[in-house]
Scaffold this motif. Structure first.
Motif, short mmCIF file in Angstrom:
data_model
loop_
_atom_site.label_atom_id
_atom_site.label_comp_id
_atom_site.label_asym_id
_atom_site.label_seq_id
_atom_site.Cartn_x
_atom_site.Cartn_y
_atom_site.Cartn_z
N GLU A 174 15.69 7.89 4.09
CA GLU A 174 16.63 7.23 4.98
C GLU A 174 16.11 5.96 5.63
OE1 GLU A 174 17.18 11.62 4.57
OE2 GLU A 174 15.48 10.36 4.89
N GLY A 175 14.91 5.57 5.40
CA GLY A 175 14.40 4.40 5.89
C GLY A 175 13.55 4.61 7.21
N VAL A 176 13.15 5.66 7.60
CA VAL A 176 12.55 6.15 8.73
C VAL A 176 11.03 6.56 8.56
CG1 VAL A 176 12.46 7.40 10.89
CG2 VAL A 176 14.74 7.16 9.86
N VAL A 177 10.27 5.57 9.28
CA VAL A 177 8.74 5.90 9.00
C VAL A 177 8.33 6.76 10.13
CG1 VAL A 177 6.45 4.78 9.26
CG2 VAL A 177 8.49 3.49 8.34
N TYR A 178 7.34 7.89 9.65
CA TYR A 178 6.96 9.05 10.43
C TYR A 178 5.48 8.65 10.40
CZ TYR A 178 11.62 10.94 9.92
OH TYR A 178 12.84 11.15 9.92
N SER A 179 4.56 8.77 11.44
CA SER A 179 3.44 8.63 11.71
C SER A 179 2.30 9.88 11.55
CB SER A 179 3.04 8.25 13.35
OG SER A 179 3.32 8.88 14.15
N SER A 180 3.20 10.94 11.22
CA SER A 180 2.14 12.16 10.68
C SER A 180 3.27 13.00 10.17
CB SER A 180 1.88 12.97 12.08
OG SER A 180 2.89 13.72 12.75
N THR B 208 -8.97 8.76 8.86
CA THR B 208 -7.89 8.43 7.84
C THR B 208 -6.74 8.90 8.48
OG1 THR B 208 -9.45 9.28 6.14
CG2 THR B 208 -7.01 9.03 5.60
N SER B 209 -5.67 8.15 8.44
CA SER B 209 -4.19 8.54 9.14
C SER B 209 -3.37 8.34 7.79
CB SER B 209 -4.07 7.67 10.22
OG SER B 209 -3.85 6.36 9.78
N TYR B 210 -2.03 8.73 7.89
CA TYR B 210 -0.92 8.60 6.91
C TYR B 210 0.16 8.20 7.57
CZ TYR B 210 -4.00 10.92 3.13
OH TYR B 210 -5.05 11.11 2.36
N GLN B 211 1.29 7.42 6.91
CA GLN B 211 2.37 7.39 7.30
C GLN B 211 3.20 7.67 6.20
OE1 GLN B 211 2.59 3.05 8.44
NE2 GLN B 211 2.93 3.61 10.52
N TYR B 212 4.67 8.32 6.59
CA TYR B 212 5.55 8.68 5.53
C TYR B 212 6.82 7.90 5.79
CZ TYR B 212 2.17 12.21 5.13
OH TYR B 212 1.10 12.88 5.27
N LEU B 213 7.46 7.42 4.94
CA LEU B 213 8.76 6.55 4.62
C LEU B 213 9.87 7.44 4.07
CD1 LEU B 213 10.44 3.93 5.21
CD2 LEU B 213 9.53 3.19 3.01
N SER B 214 10.77 7.71 4.74
CA SER B 214 11.91 8.73 4.16
C SER B 214 12.72 7.78 3.38
CB SER B 214 12.47 9.46 5.30
OG SER B 214 13.65 8.46 6.03
N GLY C 43 0.85 -1.19 -0.18
CA GLY C 43 0.10 -0.11 -0.06
C GLY C 43 0.93 1.38 0.19
N TRP C 44 1.88 1.05 -0.11
CA TRP C 44 2.93 2.44 -0.24
C TRP C 44 3.04 3.00 -1.60
CZ3 TRP C 44 5.21 4.51 4.16
CH2 TRP C 44 5.21 3.82 5.40
N LYS C 45 2.83 4.22 -1.64
CA LYS C 45 2.72 4.90 -2.75
C LYS C 45 3.58 6.31 -2.81
CE LYS C 45 -2.12 4.02 -3.44
NZ LYS C 45 -3.57 4.70 -3.61
N SER C 46 3.96 6.63 -3.93
CA SER C 46 5.02 7.79 -4.42
C SER C 46 4.10 9.05 -4.66
CB SER C 46 6.12 7.71 -5.08
OG SER C 46 5.59 7.04 -6.44
N ASP C 47 4.66 10.18 -4.60
CA ASP C 47 3.93 11.46 -5.03
C ASP C 47 4.88 12.64 -5.41
OD1 ASP C 47 2.41 14.01 -4.36
OD2 ASP C 47 0.73 12.57 -4.66
N LYS C 48 4.73 13.26 -6.26
CA LYS C 48 5.55 14.20 -7.08
C LYS C 48 5.63 15.21 -5.99
CE LYS C 48 1.98 16.49 -9.72
NZ LYS C 48 1.62 17.14 -11.04
N MET C 49 4.58 15.41 -5.28
CA MET C 49 4.72 16.50 -3.98
C MET C 49 5.69 16.29 -2.95
SD MET C 49 0.93 18.21 -3.92
CE MET C 49 1.53 19.91 -3.69
N LEU C 50 6.04 15.09 -2.88
CA LEU C 50 6.93 14.31 -1.73
C LEU C 50 8.15 14.50 -2.16
CD1 LEU C 50 4.65 11.46 -0.16
CD2 LEU C 50 5.01 13.71 0.67
N PRO C 51 9.37 14.59 -1.24
CA PRO C 51 10.93 14.50 -1.85
C PRO C 51 11.01 13.05 -2.51
CG PRO C 51 10.59 15.25 0.42
CD PRO C 51 9.21 14.56 0.25
N LYS C 52 12.16 13.07 -3.25
CA LYS C 52 12.38 12.07 -4.11
C LYS C 52 12.60 10.82 -3.16
CE LYS C 52 15.62 10.71 -7.77
NZ LYS C 52 16.95 10.90 -8.66
N GLU C 53 12.05 9.66 -3.85
CA GLU C 53 12.28 8.29 -2.99
C GLU C 53 11.57 8.45 -1.88
OE1 GLU C 53 16.05 6.88 -2.94
OE2 GLU C 53 16.29 6.88 -5.03
N TRP C 54 10.77 9.52 -1.56
CA TRP C 54 9.95 9.24 -0.33
C TRP C 54 8.60 8.60 -0.81
CZ3 TRP C 54 9.34 12.17 4.76
CH2 TRP C 54 10.88 12.53 5.12
#
Length: 628
Positions: free
Chosen positions: A220-226, A212-218, A186-197
Motif C-alpha cells: 500500500e506504500g506505507v513504511v513501518y519502522s518495526s 540493527t534496525s529494520y523498516q518495512y514497505l507495504s 537498500g530495499w529488498k524482498s523476502d519470500k517470508m514477507l507478503p507479496k510485493e512487500w
C-alpha cells in the motif's frame, strides 16, 4: 525610463504605482479594470488558481548560496492590497469573510506549481534509466540525492516518490517500475514477507555496540519502522491471514539469528557441545547467554533444549545439550525413569523427560506417564514414589505439627481456631495426607487398612492428662523462669506451679474415671429401656448421626456447667489458685498463651463433667416413663 501620466496630470514611474494610487483615491472600478489589463506589460499575470480579480508576478528567481533554486512571488488582490508571499496572502484570506477555504487551498497549489517550474528550470538534472523509471531525472549534491518526477515535483528518495505515486493514484505499472528501482536504496524482498512487500536493514555502532534496525514497505506504500507496528497493521486491516503474519514473525527471528553472531563478543566454552558459544551480558546481573551453531541465542541451556525439542532437532544434539543441564542445577534421579532429570526450586520440583517433556510437578509427570505409549508401568511406579516423597516434604513444613506417644505411629496433630473462633484439630498421616477432624481421620484410616487399635487411638486422644504434653508445659515454664533471677523465691514458685499442674492431672484422671462409670451406668439403663419399650424408627440417617457425634466430640460448643457440681467448684478453686500464683511471677504472668491454654483446659474439664452429669439424669427419666 518610462513614465505614466494620468488624465488628472499625475505622473507615475510604473503602471503598478498608478493602479495603487487609483485604489487609494477610489477611482471607478471600470478605470481600475482597464489599468489592470495593462499590468501584463510589467510581468503581472492572471491564473485560474487565484481568486477572481487577483494577479501575481514573479519578482525574482535564482539559486541561493547552497545552490537551491528559489523564487519570490507577489500577489495583487482585487481590493488593491499587495502581499509579498503566499503565506501573507493566505493569512489575509483567512481573516476576510468573502474568501473561502478552497481559495486558500488553491493558492497553496499554485505556489507548489511555481516551485515545480523553478525546479525544472535547473540545468543540473540528468536522466538515469538504470536506476530510475523512464522520464525521471536526478541530481546529486555533496550530501543528498534528489529525484525529479516528469511533472516537475522533486523528492529526496525513491521510497518517498513511490509513496506519493500510490497516494496520487498513479498507474499500477508505473508504481511497479519505481518499486523495482528501490533496490538502489537498500530495499529488498523476502519470500517470508507478503507479496510485493520490501524491507530495509540498517546497521550502525552506538556506544561501541553494533545496533540493527529494520523498516518495512507495504504494498500500500506505507513504511513501518518495526515488525510490531507491521503486525498490528496486518491484524487491523483484515487483509492478511494468520499464516502470513506468522511468516513475518519468523522472518524477524531469522534475521536476528543472522546478525546476532556479529553483535556480541562470543567465546567458546569447554563445558558446551562443539560449535556452541556463550557470553556474559553487561550489567549488574551478568547474565549468561548461549549461542547455538545455527545462530539462535538463548538466556539458558534449558530454554535452548526446549527450543530444540519443539523444533525437532536431531535427537543426538538434544541429548548432548541435555547432559550439560547440570550446570543449571538439573540432576538425574534413581526414582525417575531412565534419562529423566529433576531440579529443585524454591516452591516445587521441576522435571524433564528423556524426550524433552517438561513438568512442574511429579503429579503432572506421573499423569503423563500413565497415558503415554513411550513409557512403561515400571517408569510410572518409580515416579509415583517420587510424587509421594514430594507430598510428604510439602505439608509438614508449613505448620507446627506435634507428635505424641498416644497417637498412632507416624501420625501428627495440630489445632487452630477457625473463623467462628472454635478450636479445630488437624491430623497429618504418615503418607503426607492432611486431614481435618477426627471423624475424617478415622474414615481415612479405615479405608487404608489401619488396625482398629490405631483408629481408637485417634478417637481416644486427649490433650490433657497426657504425660508428654505435661513435659512440654514444664519446658515452657522453665524457659520463662530462665529469664528471672536465680533467686530462691523463683525456684519455690516454679515448684508450686508444677505441683498444681500435677494436681490438675490427678483431677483429670478422677473425672475420666467418673465419666467411665457414668457411661457404664447409662449403658445399662438404655439396655433395660430397649427391652421394655417399642422400636421407634429415626427420621435421621444413621451415618449422619454417627458423623455428627464424632465431629461434636471435637468442634461442638461446650455445655453449660452444672451449678451444683462439686467437681466444678474444686476445679474453679484450682484454676484460681494456679492463676494467682502465676500472676505473681515476673515474665511468667506475661505468657498469655500459656495462661489462656490453662484456662481453656479447665473450662473444657468442667464442661465435660457437667455434660456427664446430665447423662446420669436420663435413667431417672426412663424409670418414670416405665412406671407410666
Amino acid at each position: 525610463m518610462e513614465y505614466i501620466l494620468s488624465p488628472e496630470g499625475e505622473q507615475f514611474k510604473t503602471r503598478f504605482a498608478a493602479i495603487q494610487n487609483m485604489f487609494k483615491n477610489n477611482v471607478d472600478p471600470y478605470s481600475i479594470e482597464q489599468m489592470k489589463s495593462k499590468l501584463t506589460f510589467e510581468g503581472w499575470e492572471s491564473i485560474a488558481f487565484l481568486p477572481e480579480g487577483w494577479m501575481f508576478k514573479r519578482i525574482w528567481e535564482g539559486t541561493d548560496t547552497k545552490g537551491r533554486q528559489i523564487s519570490n512571488t507577489h500577489y495583487l488582490t482585487r481590493e488593491g492590497n499587495v502581499y509579498e508571499s503566499a503565506k501573507t496572502a493566505i493569512e489575509f484570506m483567512e481573516s476576510a469573510s468573502e474568501y473561502t477555504t478552497q481559495d486558500a487551498v488553491n493558492i497553496k497549489e499554485f505556489q507548489n506549481m511555481l516551485c515545480k517550474i523553478s525546479t525544472k528550470k535547473r540545468d543540473d538534472w540528468e536522466e538515469d534509466e538504470k536506476t530510475l523509471p523512464s522520464g525521471w531525472k536526478k541530481r546529486v549534491t555533496a550530501k543528498m540525492e534528489y529525484f525529479l518526477r516528469p511533472d516537475g515535483k522533486q523528492f529526496k528518495s525513491r521510497s518517498i516518490a513511490l509513496q506519493t505515486m500510490v497516494k496520487d493514484g498513479y498507474d499500477t505499472e508505473d508504481i511497479k517500475e519505481m518499486r523495482s528501482k528501490l533496490c538502489h536504496e537498500g530495499w529488498k524482498s523476502d519470500k517470508m514477507l507478503p507479496k510485493e512487500w520490501l524491507y530495509k536493514k540498517w546497521e550502525g555502532v552506538i556506544k561501541d555496540k553494533l545496533e540493527t534496525s529494520y523498516q518495512y514497505l507495504s504494498v500500500e506504500g506505507v513504511v513501518y519502522s518495526s515488525m510490531k507496528t507491521t503486525i498490528k497493521f496486518m491484524h487491523e486491516s483484515g487483509l492478511y491471514s494468520e499464516k502470513q503474519i506468522a511468516k513475518c514473525q519468523k522472518f524477524v527471528k531469522k534475521e536476528n539469528r543472522s546478525s546476532i553472531g556479529n553483535r556480541f563478543n562470543w567465546s567458546e566454552d569447554n563445558l558446551l557441545p562443539s560449535g556452541w558459544k556463550c557470553r556474559i551480558a553487561d550489567g549488574a546481573e551478568g547474565r549468561k547467554y548461549f549461542l547455538t551453531p545455527d545462530g539462535n541465542q538463548f538466556p539458558s541451556l534449558f530454554s535452548a533444549q526446549q527450543f530444540m525439542v519443539k523444533e525437532k532437532y536431531d535427537p543426538k544434539d538434544i541429548d548432548e545439550i541435555s547432559k550439560c543441564l547440570k550446570q543449571e542445577g538439573w540432576e538425574y534421579d534413581a526414582y525417575l525413569p531412565s534419562g529423566w532429570q529433576c531440579k529443585t526450586s524454591k516452591w516445587h520440583n521441576l522435571y524433564i523427560g528423556r524426550l524433552g517433556e517438561y513438568f512442574t510437578s511429579a503429579k503432572k509427570a506421573y499423569e503423563y506417564l500413565m497415558v503415554s505409549p513411550d513409557y512403561t508401568m515400571e517408569d510410572a511406579h518409580g515416579l509415583k514414589d517420587k510424587m509421594e516423597q514430594e507430598t510428604k516434604s510439602k505439608v509438614p513444613d508449613k505448620y507446627n505439627w506435634k507428635q505424641y506417644e498416644n497417637l498412632p505411629k507416624g501420625w501428627k496433630i495440630r489445632k487452630m481456631k477457625n473463623k467462628s473462633q472454635k478450636m479445630v484439630e488437624y491430623f497429618l498421616a504418615p503418607d503426607g495426607k492432611h486431614i481435618r477432624g477426627r471423624n475424617s481421620s478415622m474414615e481415612y484410616m479405615a479405608k487404608n487398612g489401619y488396625l482398629e487399635e490405631d483408629i481408637l487411638k485417634i478417637k481416644a486422644f486427649r490433650w490433657w492428662g497426657n504425660s508428654q504434653i505435661k513435659e512440654e508445659i514444664k519446658e515452657e515454664v522453665k524457659v520463662e523462669n530462665n529469664l528471672l533471677d536465680d533467686s530462691e523465691d523463683a525456684e519455690i514458685k516454679e515448684e508450686n506451679i508444677l505441683e498444681d499442674i500435677e494436681e490438675v492431672d490427678n483431677v483429670s484422671m478422677e473425672i475420666k474415671d467418673a465419666d467411665n462409670s457414668v457411661d457404664s451406668e447409662a449403658s445399662n439403663n438404655e439396655s433395660v429401656l430397649e427391652d421394655e419399650m417399642p422400636m421407634v424408627s429415626s427420621t435421621t440417617d444413621d451415618t449422619d448421626h454417627v458423623s455428627t457425634s464424632v465431629d461434636n466430640d471435637v468442634n461442638s460448643e461446650p455445655m453449660e456447667e452444672d451449678e451444683d457440681s462439686s467437681d466444678g467448684d474444686v476445679m474453679a478453686e484450682l484454676l484460681e489458685k494456679i492463676t494467682s500464683k502465676m500472676s505473681t511471677i515476673e515474665n511468667v504472668a506475661s505468657n498469655s498463651a500459656l495462661m489462656e491454654e490453662i484456662q481453656n483446659t479447665f473450662s473444657k474439664l468442667k464442661n465435660i463433667k457437667s455434660g456427664r452429669k446430665r447423662k446420669s439424669v436420663e435413667p431417672e427419666e426412663s424409670d418414670n416413663a416405665k412406671r407410666r
